[in-house]
Design an enzyme around this catalytic site. Structure first.
Site, mmCIF file in Angstrom:
data_model
loop_
_atom_site.group_PDB
_atom_site.id
_atom_site.type_symbol
_atom_site.label_atom_id
_atom_site.label_comp_id
_atom_site.label_asym_id
_atom_site.label_seq_id
_atom_site.Cartn_x
_atom_site.Cartn_y
_atom_site.Cartn_z
ATOM 1 N N ASP A 80 -49.940 -0.987 -28.364
ATOM 2 C CA ASP A 80 -50.975 -1.699 -27.431
ATOM 3 C C ASP A 80 -51.896 -0.596 -27.533
ATOM 4 O OD1 ASP A 80 -49.692 0.756 -26.236
ATOM 5 O OD2 ASP A 80 -48.528 -0.632 -24.715
ATOM 6 N N ASN A 149 -41.791 0.227 -13.969
ATOM 7 C CA ASN A 149 -41.577 -1.389 -13.438
ATOM 8 C C ASN A 149 -40.754 -2.226 -14.550
ATOM 9 O OD1 ASN A 149 -43.724 -1.635 -15.537
ATOM 10 N ND2 ASN A 149 -44.900 -2.799 -14.109
ATOM 11 N N HIS A 151 -41.642 -2.380 -17.764
ATOM 12 C CA HIS A 151 -42.529 -3.057 -18.827
ATOM 13 C C HIS A 151 -42.130 -2.254 -20.171
ATOM 14 C CE1 HIS A 151 -46.302 0.103 -18.290
ATOM 15 N NE2 HIS A 151 -45.394 0.377 -19.258
ATOM 16 N N GLU A 156 -46.071 -6.591 -18.746
ATOM 17 C CA GLU A 156 -45.706 -6.333 -17.414
ATOM 18 C C GLU A 156 -44.653 -7.298 -16.992
ATOM 19 O OE1 GLU A 156 -46.584 -3.522 -16.562
ATOM 20 O OE2 GLU A 156 -48.771 -3.274 -16.635
HETATM 21 C C1 GLP Z 1 -47.362 3.010 -21.081
HETATM 22 C C2 GLP Z 1 -47.167 2.395 -22.389
HETATM 23 C C3 GLP Z 1 -46.140 2.206 -22.721
HETATM 24 C C4 GLP Z 1 -44.941 3.412 -22.343
HETATM 25 C C5 GLP Z 1 -45.174 3.512 -20.806
HETATM 26 C C6 GLP Z 1 -44.310 4.615 -20.301
HETATM 27 O O1 GLP Z 1 -48.248 2.462 -20.017
HETATM 28 N N1 GLP Z 1 -48.010 1.026 -22.460
HETATM 29 O O2 GLP Z 1 -45.748 1.806 -24.150
HETATM 30 O O3 GLP Z 1 -43.759 3.475 -22.813
HETATM 31 O O4 GLP Z 1 -46.087 3.186 -20.332
HETATM 32 O O5 GLP Z 1 -44.989 5.854 -20.436
HETATM 33 P P1 GLP Z 1 -44.609 7.319 -20.051
HETATM 34 O O6 GLP Z 1 -43.744 7.655 -21.271
HETATM 35 O O7 GLP Z 1 -45.751 8.074 -19.933
HETATM 36 O O8 GLP Z 1 -43.878 7.227 -18.856
#
Ligand code: GLP
Length: 255
Positions: A80, A149, A151, A156
């Site tokens: 993404d 959440n 995702h 989402e």
């Molecule tokens: C982000 C990314 C995800 C990631 C998630 C968790 O927004 N789009 O691909 O896995 O949130 O992030 P973190 O590892 O900082 O908790």
């Protein structure tokens, strides 16, 4: 892979590997990816951003610097990207990948596929990325992190299991969760382009890394509840080859 001695496999949930610490969980994920690339130097890897995979990437870089691995033939696809940021903006996922992995090892820039967030026509960019993904055939191993959440990528809650690459609005919970990771921006961009849940499920193998107590609820919902759009990661339960790598804190609620 030398996983058996240090993992706890839950009888009723196959391929859930639980480690005492986040560092050990990340080490095991790095070993998983390194074994994949050693087996097939031309592997196609799906890569994630966020705080969670940083230690994984550091281990890959370490292995490269020690001469134990080359990534020059590996192709990568990132999950993404925020809309509106150039690849050189420090808060873009492209810049993150450069800082944490691509710029520190021998990845071939022609083979590191990234979404361009800095375009007028975001729909056309989503279409371009979908085409690239399709041309590659299939991702061999898709690395994922988990949103609080539930995702995956930026799919989402509400995202359908048959969703593909597209432009999405980020959930308020995601905007808050990602705020502390910002380097230069003062607020998280509200839109992003993400590969879809169907694209993620198309990978031959999926490796999820979730660590820390903030992820415990999402881990429980993903593993213990029926697949539902309420918790996008729950759709991983429909995939034949998904590995969950957790630390004790993230596994605390699965019992
Ligand atoms: C982000 C990314 C995800 C990631 C998630 C968790 O927004 N789009 O691909 O896995 O949130 O992030 P973190 O590892 O900082 O908790």
């Amino acid at each position: 892979m030398a996983l058996s001695s240090q993992t706890t496999a839950l009888a009723q949930i196959p391929r859930v590997h639980i480690f005492p610490t986040a560092g050990e969980a990340a080490d095991a994920v790095a070993e998983h990816l390194l074994a994949t690339v050693k087996r097939n130097p031309k592997s196609v890897l799906g890569l994630a951003t966020g705080q969670t995979p940083r230690h994984v990437y550091a281990k890959l870089v370490h292995a490269f610097r020690e001469g134990k691995i080359s990534f020059c033939d590996v192709e990568t696809f990132n999950l993404d990207e925020y809309c509106g940021l150039t690849a050189s903006h420090p808060d873009s996922f492209a810049a993150f990948m450069q800082r944490e992995l691509f710029g520190l090892a021998d990845f071939d820039p022609r083979k590191t596929n990234l979404i361009n967030g800095d375009v007028q026509d975001v729909v056309a960019e989503a279409r371009r990325y979908a085409t690239r993904l399709k041309e590659s055939g299939a991702v061999d191993v898709q690395l994922l992190g988990l949103g609080t959440n539930g995702h995956i990528g930026f799919n989402e809650p509400g995202s359908a299991s048959d969703s593909h690459v597209r432009v999405v609005d980020l959930a308020d919970e995601t905007l808050s969760a990602n705020q502390p990771s910002l380097i230069e921006l003062t607020s998280v961009p509200e839109r992003a382009i993400t590969i879809g849940i169907a694209d993620i499920l198309h990978a031959r193998e999926i490796v999820m890394l979730a660590t820390g107590s903030a992820k415990a609820g999402a881990v429980r919902r993903s593993l213990r509840e029926a697949p539902s759009t309420d918790c996008p990661a729950s759709f991983l339960g429909t995939h034949q080859a998904v590995h969950w790598y957790l630390d004790n804190a993230a596994a605390a609620e699965i019992g």
